[in-house]
Design an enzyme around this catalytic site. Structure first.
Site, PDB file in Angstrom:
ATOM      1  N   SER A  71       0.727  -0.931  -0.172  1.00 39.81           N
ATOM      2  CA  SER A  71      -0.069  -0.528  -0.298  1.00 39.81           C
ATOM      3  C   SER A  71       0.489   1.524   0.483  1.00 39.81           C
ATOM      4  CB  SER A  71      -0.792   0.191   1.300  1.00 39.81           C
ATOM      5  OG  SER A  71      -1.771  -1.382   1.325  1.00 39.81           O
ATOM      6  N   ARG A 118       1.023   7.963   5.879  1.00 39.21           N
ATOM      7  CA  ARG A 118      -0.223   6.847   6.421  1.00 39.21           C
ATOM      8  C   ARG A 118      -1.257   7.814   6.359  1.00 39.21           C
ATOM      9  NH1 ARG A 118       0.579   2.209   9.746  1.00 39.21           N
ATOM     10  NH2 ARG A 118       3.116   2.660   9.409  1.00 39.21           N
ATOM     11  N   HIS A 155      -3.005   6.657   3.589  1.00 42.08           N
ATOM     12  CA  HIS A 155      -3.618   5.212   3.734  1.00 42.08           C
ATOM     13  C   HIS A 155      -4.237   5.110   4.229  1.00 42.08           C
ATOM     14  CE1 HIS A 155      -2.540   0.611   6.240  1.00 42.08           C
ATOM     15  NE2 HIS A 155      -1.557   0.956   4.668  1.00 42.08           N
TER      16      HIS A 155
END
Length: 220
Positions: free
Chosen positions: A15, A38, A41
């Site tokens: 990812s 992040r 994500h």
């Protein structure tokens, strides 16, 4: 920091590789990008590449505060639910959220205020805001109260994670943190998502990114 299987780790790494490829060029420093990545994500939303603002001292200040076992003051319980308690325990950090306390609710009703404002005032009455990490993911009025306390009472948190979501005052609350320099206030490190976007998921992602960065630095 987390109990994750090899397959889970491989999926996460894949990812991140996809995010790096699709995000393209950016101006973030490496550790800053690890925070933004992040966030992306957690949301699958590349807009955060453009709307996330990170103070130059934010990463260092946040990690040093964690290392000292700083209090982490949150606006909503959802943030506490998302944080990794075992990792925070390693650092000695305690988390606080007063928004559901009976006295906070009663004060908000009596003053025609918001629970978010009263919860921040309660945290301040316990001297929890200085040298803390303040995490606002839901309530713009909480972030506006923090800005007011910085200007009027001189509180000095180690880091403000200001990512409230919404249509009323969310944008303005984040802009108020950026404008503190115009009041001759010592700059307070911040991580903000400008505009209406944000939320508890974003706040948790940022905290976890800081914990991971601290581990990479060997702070814990």
């Amino acid at each position: 920091m987390r109990q994750i299987t090899n397959l889970g780790r491989n999926i996460e790494n894949k990812s991140f590789s996809i995010i790096d490829e699709e995000a393209g060029p950016h101006s973030f420093a490496q550790e800053e990008w690890e925070v933004v990545r992040r966030i992306i994500h957690a949301t699958a939303d590349f807009d955060y590449k453009n709307i996330t603002k990170i103070h130059p001292q934010a990463i260092d200040s946040g990690i040093q505060a964690l290392k000292k076992g700083c209090p982490i003051v949150c606006d909503v319980q959802m943030i506490l639910s998302g944080l990794n308690p075992e990792r925070l325990k390693v650092y000695g950090c305690k988390t606080y959220c007063f928004i559901s306390d009976e006295d906070v609710i009663e004060n908000a009703k009596r003053k025609n205020s918001t629970r978010a404002i009263e919860s921040i005032q309660k945290a301040n009455s316990f001297n929890l805001l200085n040298e803390s990490i303040i995490v606002i993911g839901n309530a713009p009025t909480a972030l506006l109260e923090i800005e007011k306390l910085i200007r009027q009472e001189g509180i000095k948190p180690a880091l403000i994670v200001g990512v409230p979501v919404g249509f009323v005052s969310a944008k303005e609350s984040k802009e108020s943190i950026l404008k503190l320099e115009y009041y001759n206030v010592t700059s307070i490190p911040y991580i903000l998502t400008m505009g209406r976007k944000g939320g508890s998921t974003i706040a948790v992602a940022i905290l976890h990114a800081l914990l991971l960065l601290s581990s990479k630095r060997g702070e814990r």
